[in-house]
Design an enzyme around this catalytic site. Structure first.
Site, short mmCIF file in Angstrom:
data_model
loop_
_atom_site.label_atom_id
_atom_site.label_comp_id
_atom_site.label_asym_id
_atom_site.label_seq_id
_atom_site.Cartn_x
_atom_site.Cartn_y
_atom_site.Cartn_z
N ASP A 72 16.75 24.66 133.86
CA ASP A 72 17.26 26.01 134.08
C ASP A 72 18.02 26.03 135.39
O ASP A 72 17.93 25.10 136.19
CB ASP A 72 16.08 26.98 134.14
N SER A 73 18.78 27.08 135.61
CA SER A 73 19.54 27.22 136.84
C SER A 73 19.63 28.70 137.21
O SER A 73 19.90 29.53 136.34
CB SER A 73 20.96 26.67 136.66
N ASP A 74 19.40 29.01 138.48
CA ASP A 74 19.58 30.39 138.93
C ASP A 74 21.03 30.83 138.79
O ASP A 74 21.33 32.02 138.74
CB ASP A 74 19.14 30.53 140.39
N ASP A 123 11.91 28.99 123.55
CA ASP A 123 12.90 29.41 124.53
C ASP A 123 13.80 28.20 124.78
O ASP A 123 13.44 27.07 124.45
CB ASP A 123 12.17 29.83 125.81
N PHE A 126 22.82 30.03 136.17
CA PHE A 126 23.06 30.01 134.73
C PHE A 126 23.59 28.64 134.28
O PHE A 126 24.27 27.96 135.03
CB PHE A 126 24.03 31.10 134.27
N ASP A 173 16.39 27.64 128.03
CA ASP A 173 16.50 27.26 129.43
C ASP A 173 15.13 27.25 130.11
O ASP A 173 14.42 28.25 130.09
CB ASP A 173 17.44 28.20 130.17
N ARG A 224 8.37 36.82 130.24
CA ARG A 224 9.12 37.63 129.27
C ARG A 224 9.28 36.92 127.92
O ARG A 224 9.32 37.57 126.88
CB ARG A 224 10.46 38.07 129.84
N ASP A 243 8.94 29.30 129.12
CA ASP A 243 8.55 29.04 130.50
C ASP A 243 8.40 30.30 131.35
O ASP A 243 8.14 30.21 132.54
CB ASP A 243 9.56 28.10 131.17
#
Length: 192
Positions: free
Chosen positions: A15-17, A7, A19, A9, A129, A126
């Site tokens: 990662d960022s909420d 994966d 994006f 992000d 899914r 991470d």
């Protein structure tokens, strides 16, 4: 071929909420680029499978995504590593495609492109899914406790992990495990 699917992000970079929308927002996690370089030096080809619904949501365009990946490739090269290909799903969740994780479409595309069966191919991410998509394609699931799963570092794990999921503190610990083991589980079985 020794293949690993990662994966992006939360696994390789922060990662960022909101994006990751620009090269400036793409920041590698500590030790992640070096981990990929060590995997490469151990004979592994590394491929990325990433949901990029920010495209479908209109938050950034393909040119911005290409610029982000150019930065990633440049920083990886400086660390002595490389990613052989980046597969991404550009769709928003509402588009009901087969390539958006947790569905296995991206993984199936990787298997087709590289001409390999994915049974036992290690995949690390991470989030639940990420692992569900990989497991549905026959991959060996590995959860890294960074990004969306960082809060599990003190114990616990997401419910519903695919059977046989292995947990690692981060991508560097995952790389250590893979390099110490020496081969994918399916190739170990083939030797017997």
């Amino acid at each position: 071929m020794k293949l690993i699917i990662l994966d992006r992000d939360g696994t390789i970079n922060s990662d960022s909420d909101d994006f990751v929308k620009t090269p400036e927002e793409w920041l590698p996690l500590p030790g992640a680029l070096e981990a990929i370089a060590r995997l490469n030096q151990g004979g592994w080809r590394v491929v990325i499978a990433s949901n990029q619904s920010g495209l479908g949501r209109g938050l950034f365009d393909v040119a911005a995504l290409n610029a982000i990946h150019a930065k990633m490739h440049k920083l990886l090269a400086a660390a002595g590593g490389r990613v052989d290909a980046v597969f991404y799903c550009p769709h928003s969740p509402e588009e009901s495609c087969n390539c958006r994780k947790p569905l296995p479409g991206l993984f199936e595309q990787i298997g087709t492109r590289f001409g390999v069966q994915l049974q036992g191919v290690p995949t690390a991410g991470d989030s639940l899914r990420d692992l569900q998509a990989g497991a549905a394609a026959g991959c060996e699931p590995h959860l890294v406790l960074t990004g969306k799963s960082a809060h599990y570092r003190n114990g616990g794990q997401p419910e519903g992990l695919p059977a046989g999921t292995l947990l690692h503190a981060d991508l560097a610990a995952f790389a250590d495990f893979i390099l110490e083991r020496g081969a994918s589980p399916s190739s170990e079985k083939d030797k017997k």
